[in-house]
Design a protein around this motif. Structure first.
Motif: not given
Ligand code: PLP
Length: 443
Positions: A55, A254, A296, A298-299, A394
């Motif tokens: 995402k 996170g 996991e 992302g950022r 994001h």
């Protein structure tokens, strides 16, 4: 303090001859180096895998680069499962950490052999009936579930929510991280998760894992180790109470990045070492030293390696000084949605003194469409290119079409400094495609 863009004014002037602003651009070298540092930080753990949170940046080229570096995908919707499948990232390289999930998405995950991560204990029965139904109707093959007699995949996971407030740091002033799992819709309580593991193992699931996400965009090397301690201790308790030795522990997302240039960045080597220490203290003595660690992120994997490049097209002097740019919140929603800070560099004016105070704004008919408010910047001239930093995660993915604004292109700066397009810009025809056949509806 400043942030250095990975493209120069001269490069952007070349790029815009082919791809006009605004566009998102990603830095392949930065992405690969960071992924290698991530894998190195956890190389002490045999089964370690980072499942990139799709995402954050759902672009096939990005997913393939990360896959080459050993990462899998963390999906949460049908579209994300299908992107992963189209990139040939399937099987145990796929984690499916969804919530409020439609039945057909569980079926799709099972079909590609991904790991279903259950958000709730009631989803055991929900998945059972979804998969039973899909096998009966021929939409899902029995082989996809691992052979004759199986109703659930061999490998599954459950999401844990400890409730309450999660806090790092002793005193109020020293609080580094704080979030509120007790108010979060995700995950199971401790009693529920223990019950879930009993049922899942009775149902023949052989490899079980646990997952938990307690705080977002943390800037502390202590977050993952603190989360790991909670999950490792729970894993030992689960083994004592149910006999189930978890195969993997997923620390989820996170780990954050420093959007402000004066904040200290996370040190992934220190984070990996911190988790290693807790692993040796808690899991190894319990005979669980072969448990795999999953993440996991992302950022952390992508945000610093993306820029939104936009051009100053208007200036306006009213009660404030405004610079109007050709990007808007539809290209990058974070400032409008969360009031997030994104650092700005005026390309070619990296060393110029910040003599002006501007609101840098987009074109939406919404007064929150501001990339920067009261920002000290060098004098901006019409035609200057602005680099908005840390938009690799994001960023593009949270875009939308409000005001009829179209999605921008996504570009990739290759390691040899060439630039390729990895998603073309949306056109008016794309935008109107869902109205094909409806222009002549009688009213
Ligand atoms: C959003 C999300 C992630 C990634 O979060 P980052 O803050 O980008 O690291 C990982 N796992 C789940 C389940 C998520 O919802």
């Amino acid at each position: 303090m400043s942030k250095i863009p990975f493209v120069t004014k001269e490069q952007v002037e070349e790029i815009v001859k082919t791809y006009p602003t605004p566009f998102h651009i990603y830095d392949e070298k930065g992405i690969r180096e960071n992924a290698r540092a991530m894998n190195k930080a956890f190389s002490w753990n045999k089964g370690f895998k980072e499942y990139f949170a799709v995402k954050a940046t759902p672009n096939p080229t990005i997913l393939k680069i990360l896959h080459e570096e050993g990462c899998g995908t963390d999906c949460s919707s049908m579209a994300e499962l299908v992107i992963s499948e189209k990139c040939k990232i399937t099987g145990t390289d796929v984690m499916f950490s969804s919530n409020e999930t439609p039945a057909e998405e569980f079926v799709k995950c099972a079909e590609i052999g991904g790991i279903i991560n259950l958000d709730d204990i009631t989803h055991i029965d929900f998945v059972l009936s979804a998969l039973d139904e899909a096998v009966k109707s021929g939409r899902l093959s029995q082989e996809a579930l691992g052979g004759e007699g199986r109703r659930l995949p061999k490998r599954m996971s459950c999401r844990f929510n400890p409730g309450g407030v999660f806090r790092l740091g002793e005193s109020t002033e020293a609080v580094q991280v704080m979030d509120n799992p007790g108010e979060a819709k995700y995950g199971m309580t401790k009693d529920q998760i223990i019950e879930a593991y009993k049922r899942l193992s009775e149902l023949g699931v052989e490899e079980l894992g646990i997952h938990s996400f307690l705080a977002s965009n943390t800037l502390s090397n202590e977050y993952y180790p603190a989360l790991a301690k909670i999950l490792f201790e729970l894993a030992v308790e689960i083994k004592e109470k149910t006999g189930v030795a978890l195969s993997f522990i997923n620390l989820s997302g996170g780990v954050g990045i420093a959007y402000e240039p004066d904040k200290p960045a996370n040190d992934i080597a220190a984070i990996g070492a911190g988790v290693h220490k807790v692993f040796d203290e808690v899991l190894v003595p319990a005979g669980m030293g072969d448990t795999a660690i999953f993440t996991e992120l992302g950022r952390f994997m992508l945000a610093p390696y993306g820029h939104l490049i936009t051009k100053a097209v208007h200036e306006k002097h009213t009660y404030k000084e405004y610079i109007g740019v050709d990007a808007c919140a539809a290209n990058l929603m974070r400032p409008a949605m969360y009031g997030s800070y994104h650092h700005l560099t005026v390309l070619g004016k990296e060393d110029a003194p910040a003599t002006e105070t501007y609101d840098v704004v987009g074109s939406l008919c919404e007064n929150n469409d501001k990339f920067a408010i009261d920002r000290k910047l060098p004098k901006i001239d019409i035609g200057d290119y602005l680099c908005i930093h840390d938009t690799g995660a994001h960023g593009f993915s949270m875009g939308y079409n409000y005001n009829g604004r179209l999605w921008s292109a996504e570009l990739l700066l290759r390691e040899d400094n060439s630039v390729i397009c990895i998603r073309r810009p949306e056109t008016l025809d794309d935008y109107f495609a869902t109205l094909d056949g409806f222009w002549d509806v009688e009213v």
